[in-house]
Scaffold this motif. Structure first.
Motif, short mmCIF file in Angstrom:
data_model
loop_
_atom_site.label_atom_id
_atom_site.label_comp_id
_atom_site.label_asym_id
_atom_site.label_seq_id
_atom_site.Cartn_x
_atom_site.Cartn_y
_atom_site.Cartn_z
N PHE A 7 0.82 -1.21 0.00
CA PHE A 7 0.00 0.00 0.00
C PHE A 7 0.85 1.26 0.00
O PHE A 7 0.48 2.27 -0.62
CB PHE A 7 -0.96 0.01 1.20
N ASP A 8 1.98 1.23 0.68
CA ASP A 8 2.85 2.42 0.70
C ASP A 8 3.36 2.75 -0.70
O ASP A 8 3.39 3.91 -1.10
CB ASP A 8 4.02 2.21 1.66
N ALA A 9 3.77 1.74 -1.45
CA ALA A 9 4.27 1.96 -2.80
C ALA A 9 3.15 2.46 -3.72
O ALA A 9 3.37 3.35 -4.55
CB ALA A 9 4.89 0.68 -3.36
N GLU A 10 1.96 1.89 -3.56
CA GLU A 10 0.82 2.33 -4.38
C GLU A 10 0.45 3.77 -4.06
O GLU A 10 0.16 4.56 -4.96
CB GLU A 10 -0.38 1.41 -4.15
N LEU A 11 0.45 4.13 -2.80
CA LEU A 11 0.14 5.50 -2.39
C LEU A 11 1.18 6.47 -2.91
O LEU A 11 0.84 7.56 -3.41
CB LEU A 11 0.04 5.59 -0.87
N LYS A 12 2.45 6.08 -2.83
CA LYS A 12 3.52 6.94 -3.35
C LYS A 12 3.36 7.12 -4.86
O LYS A 12 3.50 8.23 -5.38
CB LYS A 12 4.89 6.34 -3.04
N ALA A 13 3.03 6.05 -5.58
CA ALA A 13 2.84 6.15 -7.03
C ALA A 13 1.67 7.06 -7.37
O ALA A 13 1.74 7.87 -8.30
CB ALA A 13 2.62 4.75 -7.62
N LEU A 14 0.58 6.95 -6.60
CA LEU A 14 -0.57 7.82 -6.83
C LEU A 14 -0.23 9.28 -6.55
O LEU A 14 -0.64 10.19 -7.29
CB LEU A 14 -1.76 7.38 -5.98
N ASP A 16 2.74 10.65 -6.72
CA ASP A 16 3.64 11.11 -7.78
C ASP A 16 2.86 11.45 -9.04
O ASP A 16 3.12 12.45 -9.70
CB ASP A 16 4.69 10.04 -8.09
N ARG A 17 1.89 10.62 -9.37
CA ARG A 17 1.06 10.87 -10.56
C ARG A 17 0.23 12.14 -10.39
O ARG A 17 0.12 12.95 -11.31
CB ARG A 17 0.15 9.68 -10.82
N ALA A 18 -0.35 12.33 -9.21
CA ALA A 18 -1.13 13.54 -8.94
C ALA A 18 -0.26 14.78 -9.06
O ALA A 18 -0.67 15.79 -9.63
CB ALA A 18 -1.78 13.46 -7.56
N ARG A 19 0.95 14.73 -8.53
CA ARG A 19 1.88 15.86 -8.61
C ARG A 19 2.25 16.14 -10.06
O ARG A 19 2.29 17.29 -10.50
CB ARG A 19 3.14 15.57 -7.79
N MET A 20 2.48 15.08 -10.84
CA MET A 20 2.83 15.24 -12.25
C MET A 20 1.67 15.89 -13.01
O MET A 20 1.87 16.80 -13.82
CB MET A 20 3.16 13.89 -12.87
N LEU A 21 0.44 15.44 -12.75
CA LEU A 21 -0.73 16.00 -13.43
C LEU A 21 -0.93 17.48 -13.05
O LEU A 21 -1.27 18.30 -13.90
CB LEU A 21 -1.98 15.19 -13.10
N LYS A 22 -0.72 17.81 -11.78
CA LYS A 22 -0.86 19.20 -11.34
C LYS A 22 0.19 20.08 -12.01
O LYS A 22 -0.12 21.18 -12.49
CB LYS A 22 -0.72 19.28 -9.82
N ASP A 23 1.43 19.59 -12.09
CA ASP A 23 2.49 20.35 -12.75
C ASP A 23 2.19 20.56 -14.22
O ASP A 23 2.40 21.64 -14.77
CB ASP A 23 3.84 19.65 -12.58
N ARG A 24 1.66 19.52 -14.87
CA ARG A 24 1.33 19.64 -16.30
C ARG A 24 0.19 20.64 -16.50
O ARG A 24 0.22 21.45 -17.43
CB ARG A 24 0.94 18.27 -16.87
#
Length: 109
Positions: A7-14, A16-24
């Motif tokens: 769950f920690d790895a999945e949460l970190k991946a989510l 990271d993806r949210a941060r990437m989408l916000k930056d884009r």
């Protein structure tokens, strides 16, 4: 037996993806401001215009703005001087009878 989920790895991946989408999203908004020429406006005028559009409740005017935006993107974001009336947002709004400007009023805080 099933493999346990990390769950920690999945949460970190989510995250990271949210941060990437916000930056884009932020980068694309900046590119839009530049492409429309709105970067020539001072920040107060730009913010006031955006706030006026958000507060506007007239469906006809919002539809006119939407059509103008669609025409801008169909025109490929070219310079105003290089566009004909069919892709010029001002001409589109004028043809729709939506030339009345937004009223910028100071906030009453």
């Amino acid at each position: 037996m099933r493999k346990p989920r990390d769950f920690d790895a999945e949460l970190k991946a989510l995250n990271d993806r949210a941060r990437m989408l916000k930056d884009r999203k932020i980068r694309q908004l900046g590119e839009l401001v530049i492409a429309t020429g709105a970067d020539a406006l001072d920040i107060d005028t730009l913010a006031g215009g955006l706030l006026a559009m958000v507060k506007d409740t007239k469906a006809e005017r919002k539809e006119g703005l939407r059509k103008s935006g669609a025409a801008f993107f169909r025109g490929g974001g070219q310079d105003e001087a290089g566009r004909g009336p069919e892709t010029n947002p001002a001409a589109t709004a004028e043809a729709d009878g939506l030339t009345q400007p937004f009223e910028l009023k100071p906030s009453e805080n």
